[in-house]
Scaffold this active site. Sequence first.
Site, short mmCIF file in Angstrom:
data_model
loop_
_atom_site.label_atom_id
_atom_site.label_comp_id
_atom_site.label_asym_id
_atom_site.label_seq_id
_atom_site.Cartn_x
_atom_site.Cartn_y
_atom_site.Cartn_z
CD GLU A 171 -2.85 -1.23 2.37
OE1 GLU A 171 -2.51 -0.33 3.13
OE2 GLU A 171 -3.68 -2.05 2.39
CB SER A 175 18.00 -7.25 -9.78
OG SER A 175 17.93 -6.31 -9.08
CG HIS A 222 7.08 -10.18 -11.02
ND1 HIS A 222 8.05 -11.32 -10.73
CD2 HIS A 222 7.89 -9.23 -11.62
CE1 HIS A 222 9.10 -11.06 -10.80
NE2 HIS A 222 9.20 -9.81 -11.26
CB SER A 223 7.40 -6.41 -8.90
OG SER A 223 6.91 -5.80 -10.04
#
Lengths: 334, 490
Positions: B167, B253, B382-383
């Site tokens: 959020e 990453s 996923h993100s």
Amino acid sequence: MQLQPKLIALQLLHLRNPALGEGLEEEMERDPRVCVMGEDVGHYGGSYKVTKGLATKFGDLRVLDTPIAENSFTGMGIGAAMTGLRPVVEGMNMGFLLLAFNQISNNCGMLHYTSGGQFTIPIVIRGPGGVGRQLGAEHSQRLESYFQSIPGIQMVACSTPYNAKGLMKAAIRSENPVILFEHVLLYNLKERIPDEDYICNLEEAELVRPGEDITILTYSRMRYHVMQAAKTLVNKGYDPEVIDIRSLKPFDLYTIGNSVKKTHRVLIVEECMRTGGIGASLTAAITENFHDYLDAPVMCLSSQDVPTPYAGTLEEWTVVQPAQIVTAVEQLCQ
Amino acid sequence: MTFCLKNSRNIISKLKPKVGLLSLMKQSSDCCYSSCLNHSNHCNFLPVTATSPFVKQLKNPDSNSHKKGRFFVFERFESTTAEKQIASVPNGEDNQVLNFPGGKVIFSPEMRFLSESPSLHAHCYRVLDDNGQLIRHSNFIQVSEDIAVKMYSNMVTLQTLDTIFYEAQRQGRISFYVTTIGEEAINIASAAALTLDDFVFPQYREPGVLLWRGFTLQEFANQCFGNKADYGKGRQMPIHYGSNKHKYFTVSSTIATQIPHAVGAAYSLKMDKKDACAVTYFGDGGTSEGDFHAALNFAAVTEAPVIFICRNNGWAISTPTSDQFRSDGIAVRGQAYGVRSIRVDGNDVLAIYSAVHAARKMAVNEHRPILIEAVTYRVGHHSTSDDSTKYRPADEIEWWRMARDPVTRFRKWIESNGWWSSEAESQLRSSIRNQLLQAIQLAEKVEKPPVKDLFTDVYDDLPPNLREQEKLLRETINRHPKDYPADVPL
């Protein structure tokens, strides 16, 4: 103490302990965390016999024969380095390390920075590279040009038995990841080197021949072409200053700068391709920093922008030859 | 027994020109007795459904171990004259078993391809059913009330952490976030089964492991906000946690690059003879990368104490597993590399705990790698840069979120043991929520890392070129102070 310098080959096939191997062995004795990994480095002794005898002396665990997966054994070396070991990763030929580019660029150079300094990667990546004698295009790569932009790594190129041993030891002791470029054609050199422990500074260039007329910057095998050209030049009445830059990343701008301030002319002789090589970066660095001291534009002699052909005569003309160096010096010194 | 003899005659007639077989059987003449009686015809090289009359499992006939193996069951009952005739022909290239450098092979005149998929999928280990009740006859490692409650609390904390930070990203307070919704059991239960000495090499969907190890909510917030207190000094995107004191290696990453790192770390642990192992996590998509395959291979060859945990959550961004691989999941790949593997229900806390516990013991004591495939579902996107309803049905996501939630499932179990109550639940959730909101507010206010940290840690010391670049940057800032952000110290 009596100095007993010994005659040692940079590398002599089938003989124990060449300079590189000796440097490696001494560091492995000194620090039990140093280990070697690569293809055929164990009992086979390495493709150029640099690691010969080490597996017998230190065991299979410290001299690890890896399966063929360059990206992954370089990754393995990085993981081992982050947990306290000091691995020396050997690429059977530097060109094969192109497969390891991901690990070298994204992890080796980066993790110390992105982890906020929490994890260090004291790894040494080494192997034979450069244009050899009819080894074909894939085995004649010059990786220093591809790797030079990666932040976080250091690059050095050795050229004599003395600096090979010194740079190997310094690289192993360094806390940063270091890529040590050896040259396939220089393994058979012989030179007397001191018995006692010594290391060479990783960031220093080497003054090979002092002079007044022109600064010739070179490294690795081209040093020998330059010295050959220097003999001709001396006979013609020139006095070239020859510097083996040794440290490819970062450049030793201190030594180079002092030389430029003295001679006011610069010729760079390198084996990289014309486009995007070490010479290209060095030209930019010199022009930026020492522009006021130059009497002539910086000249750079590099290999042709072609894949190295197999045919002997063609291969010869892709790299810089002494005759070209002589012509270039004469041109610059007019 | 009759079966053996009848087939054996068929075989012998086919074998007449191939002499080596019988001479080998001669070597093993002492021991086939019991195998013949057992009809234990197992074929090492062909699938179970093979109808070949050949019994092919012949282990090392030229070593003493052959006395323990299974053999051509009929040879004792063959005519001895035939045997003598054939035995007089020397062993030549027609030998039925041949030693290649790549391994021993047993020849067969039948051309049979190994099937691309086994008739039976690898079994999935599970202890709790969907309602959080113990499955009968399940064997698992007993968990004390303390550990169970701690695991549950951590799962709730992880869930709440994810919700609130997601959020926060949507509100623009942080730039990016990755949730672990649906995979809380894998995160927490696996972490609980490890020790604090084990090295963890995460992908990016395993913050629960760090949470279990003691990373505080404030520390999580600091990294996501990239402030001065972040251990990474603000250099990485949010969720790229790393902490050397928790032996949790900084998230990178790039996919699957951490897998060979884990093997290297395991190798170093083995060299130092430590009572610890390396653990690495990755998703189903990560198993397509070359690094995965080479790392498993290496780990097997170097006998490294490493645990590979694959979170098979069905999706690699928008790529479903049917487009990712065609093998029977990940667990079967272990065998191809010589790595012991298991498939586990990833949403079952007790199953994950037991499997990782057992795996760790094997890894450390036997110096071997273990592959664990934890099947689960990626409930979240996923993100924050992804909207998964674009490529999968929203009701599928909802079903997994509600009916197969690992947190609820485990709660039912601890409640049935009397270790948890709904009061404890609401207390915990509101407390965590408050702590998180506070942590975020605090993290937002902390200064960003200074400009000097832009150049440090590239190397151990600042080299001259970076010193020069820093100097130039500071000069530029001095000349244009109005263009420089106010919350970044110099």
